[in-house]
Design a protein around this motif. Structure first.
Motif: not given
Length: 246
Positions: A34, A30, A169-170, A162, A165-166
């Motif tokens: 990315k 993953e 990105e939010d 987890t 997931q940065t």
């Protein structure tokens, strides 16, 4: 024996460069997906690997807070094993390629085992997320004068999900809502400074459109333009950097 959580972001970046192009499916898959997407967006025409500082900014820095926390937890867990089970028990369960038979530490790195005689001078034990396997590093002045054994940490599925997931990105989604997708894309692609033409090529938009978006971002204090002779290079301001990190 001393325990460190990491030898630092630069060390992990050098290892990460070696792992990026591996075709295998593993706990870094993953992350590779990315990072490759980011590199294509920022350096779409590049035929050479990016400069290390650029690679670090795109591939390691966005995840570093979570990577560092995970390695800190790994270090603490190893220290607890030493306290409860002793050095021999901890080292023999550290990694399948590491075997401790006092005073010898045997490290298998894929090229045959290396046997080290530890005579009481001390040693660092350091986990790594991007190492392919255990590494032995001779003593250097920047590592308190001690040799180091770096061992790779494997991630389970939940931890990997987890870890990669940065918060970025939010932030990117919020920026798209606030600025619009194209202007947010301009801000994002200026993580690597470039000219109006560079922005146009990276985002596949017209030069006039790129120029307009840069002007708006510059008036907002998110971007600055440095001019040298006939070349104008746009880059993020400290505020622009902070917005992308927030």
């Amino acid at each position: 024996m001393r325990f460190l959580d990491t030898l630092g972001m630069d060390f992990e970046t050098r290892l990460a460069e070696l792992r990026l192009m591996e075709p295998r499916l593993d706990d870094l898959s993953e992350w590779r997906r990315k990072v490759r997407r980011k590199l294509r967006r920022v350096l779409p025409q590049a035929s050479e690997p990016p400069d290390r500082s650029v690679f670090r900014k795109l591939a390691v820095e966005p995840f570093w807070y979570r990577i560092r926390n995970h390695l800190e937890q790994e270090r603490a867990a190893l220290a607890r094993k030493v306290l409860t089970g002793g050095v021999e028990e901890a080292l023999n369960h550290l990694h399948p390629a590491i075997t401790w038979k006092a005073p010898f530490l045997e490290i298998g790195d894929g090229n045959g085992p290396e046997e080290l005689c530890l005579t009481g001078e001390g040693m660092l034990l350091v986990p790594s997320l991007f190492a392919r396997g255990p590494l032995f590093l001779p003593a250097k002045p920047d590592r308190p004068g001690l040799p180091a054994v770096v061992y790779n940490v494997e991630l389970d599925i939940d931890t990997a999900a987890t870890l990669w997931q940065t918060d970025e990105e939010d932030t990117a989604a919020a920026l798209r809502d606030l600025l619009g997708p194209t202007r947010a894309g301009v801000l994002e692609c200026l993580r690597v400074p470039g000219s109006t033409g560079d922005i146009s090529r990276r985002l596949h938009i017209s030069s006039p459109s790129a120029s307009k978006h840069v002007s708006v971002l510059r008036r907002a204090g998110l971007v600055r333009t440095d001019r040298t002779s006939n070349l104008a290079v746009h880059r993020l301001t400290d505020l622009g950097e902070a917005v992308l990190r927030s």
